[in-house]
Design an enzyme around this catalytic site. Structure first.
Site, PDB file in Angstrom:
ATOM      1  N   HIS A 268       0.811  -1.223   0.000  1.00 54.47           N
ATOM      2  CA  HIS A 268       0.000   0.000   0.000  1.00 54.47           C
ATOM      3  C   HIS A 268       0.841   1.267   0.000  1.00 54.47           C
ATOM      4  CE1 HIS A 268       1.306  -0.159   4.096  1.00 54.47           C
ATOM      5  NE2 HIS A 268       0.730   1.003   4.369  1.00 54.47           N
TER       6      HIS A 268
ATOM      7  N   HIS B  15       1.917   7.026  -0.022  1.00 55.71           N
ATOM      8  CA  HIS B  15       1.012   6.167   0.752  1.00 55.71           C
ATOM      9  C   HIS B  15      -0.375   6.217   0.125  1.00 55.71           C
ATOM     10  CE1 HIS B  15      -1.428   4.669   4.070  1.00 55.71           C
ATOM     11  NE2 HIS B  15      -0.320   4.307   4.710  1.00 55.71           N
TER      12      HIS B  15
END
Length: 465
Positions: free
Chosen positions: A368, A383
């Site tokens: 992620h 992110h």
């Protein structure tokens, strides 16, 4: 068994003869050799410095990682007890059909049914893991397995009961394997947080090591038990005594049950690394990711020194709408503790390198986020989403790995926004620049901080001071 009987001169009541078993073994050997050589000839890997294995993995290093990582040790002990038990049980099954039931050829039907069940079970895992926690999947699977073991033990000569018991015993095995595999994978981040460095290769080598150990033990137990029970070459089901049958059944059913229960006890008492704990670990690693960067510091210092006067253009890594980082719902990013930066509400699910640099953090189990260090030594984090670590990598695909150098515009990863939203999370992409004592002194100048952008559009200028 069809192969054994095909090559046999004497069917020997469906058990085959020495010639048949040799033909079977030769067939297996030929298939193994041909497919292995095929992999070697037709599989091509990229040759680069990243793939040069300059450090050998020794048995001692694996044990060292086990000793230092208590959660890896706990799941390893769980798995070695479990896998030894099921491999003993699985290895005995052909003997059961041959010497207890006297119907060796029917083992093929049994094996085909169990193989199909295994495929079906694997397909059910994502739904079960989403509905239940991994711990519950593990415990429920063990309960189902023990029920199947009891039914098998009571089946006697009844083929339908044997197939039913064996199918129930087989049903949860892929689920338990996947639960164990995921916990072992998560223990990489646990070890990283606890020890300050990743031991991914060593950690992931533990599971196949334990499988081989369990298989070796099972082979020894089966060989000794079969000999003690009189189940030797040339023997038939009619020649096995009641005493031999009792010995065989005791080892086939009681020993695996004891080992499986012992493994379950260790799991319940020692394995604490669940999805929630792993998410907390990754969250902590995100906050301190820049403190454990790996690489050649001397080479980096030379590069940074050579480019201290340069102004670096930083592009949008994804298509979307620019937002101030302070507006996102992730507190660590919004309050500035992750560093200065910007956010983008994505309209596309592709992340591209905003600048040339090296991947220094790749979060491989969750995919992620990516930590990147520019060629002049400035680290930043991309992110995707808020709390998306809880998705355990579902909906994310990474195209890079730790240590890989990328050029501006290279595709880094993809994510599927509908999956993120379905999981109840925000898909906003956040970019944060981190400053520490060992990074160059720099200043961010936001060329654009609102409106729509496409990946590749300049949004920030990084000025070395």
């Amino acid at each position: 068994m069809p192969l054994v009987l095909f090559f046999s001169l004497n069917s020997n009541s469906g058990n085959g003869d020495g010639r048949g078993w040799f033909g079977f073994a030769a067939t297996v050997a030929i298939i193994a050799a041909v497919t292995s050589i095929g992999v070697g000839i037709f599989t091509h890997e990229k040759k680069n410095e990243l793939r040069n294995n300059t450090e050998s993995t020794s048995f001692g290093k694996v044990l060292g990682v086990l000793v230092k990582n208590d959660q890896l040790m706990a799941i390893a002990l769980t798995y070695v007890l479990y896998t030894t038990g099921i491999q003993i049980m699985n290895s005995f099954q052909l003997y059961y059909f041959t010497y207890i039931m006297g119907k060796a050829p029917t083992y093929t039907i049994y094996a085909l049914i169990n193989g199909l069940i295994g495929v079906i079970t694997v397909s059910l895992f994502p739904g079960l893991a989403k509905k239940f926690s991994r711990r519950r999947v593990f415990f429920y699977s063990i309960l189902v397995m023990l029920i199947g073991l009891v039914l098998f033990a009571l089946a006697g000569h009844s083929l339908p009961m044997v197939i039913l018991g064996g199918a129930i015993f087989m049903l949860p095995q892929p689920l338990i394997f996947l639960v164990v595999l995921m916990i072992i994978t998560d223990s990489v981040e646990y070890g990283q947080l606890k020890l300050g460095h990743r031991d991914e290769g060593l950690t992931l080598s533990v599971r196949p090591l334990l499988d081989k150990f369990g298989g070796a033990v099972a082979g020894g137990v089966v060989g000794m038990t079969a000999t003690a029970a009189g189940m030797i070459s040339g023997a038939t089901a009619d020649q096995i005594t009641a005493h031999g049958t009792s010995i065989f059944k005791l080892i086939m059913f009681a020993v695996p049950a004891i080992l499986i229960l012992l493994g379950t006890f260790v799991f319940s008492r020692k394995v604490k690394l669940d999805e929630k704990m792993h998410a907390q670990i990754v969250d902590e690693l995100e906050k301190t990711w820049h403190q454990h960067l790996e690489g050649d510091d001397s080479a980096l210092s030379e590069t940074a020194a050579a480019e201290t006067t340069a102004t670096l253009s930083f592009a949008a890594p994804v298509d979307g709408k620019l937002l101030p980082l302070s507006s996102v719902s992730a507190p660590a990013f919004a309050n500035g503790s992750m560093g200065e930066g910007i956010a983008i509400k994505p309209t596309d699910g592709q992340i591209f390198a905003p600048v040339a640099g090296t991947i220094v953090a790749d979060f491989p189990s969750t995919r992620h986020a990516l930590g990147i260090r520019t060629d002049n030594g400035i680290p930043f984090l991309i992110h995707v989403g808020v709390d998306t670590v809880e998705m355990q990598g579902t909906g994310f695909v990474s195209y890079v790995e730790n240590g890989q150098h990328v050029e501006a515009g290279d595709k880094l990863m993809e994510f599927w926004s509908p999956a993120i939203k379905e999981a109840g999370h925000d898909d906003t992409v956040m970019i944060a620049f981190t400053k520490s004592d060992d990074t160059p002194n720099y200043e961010l100048k936001f060329v654009k901080n609102e409106g729509l952008v496409d990946h590749g559009d300049e949004i920030i200028q990084i000025e070395n001071k």
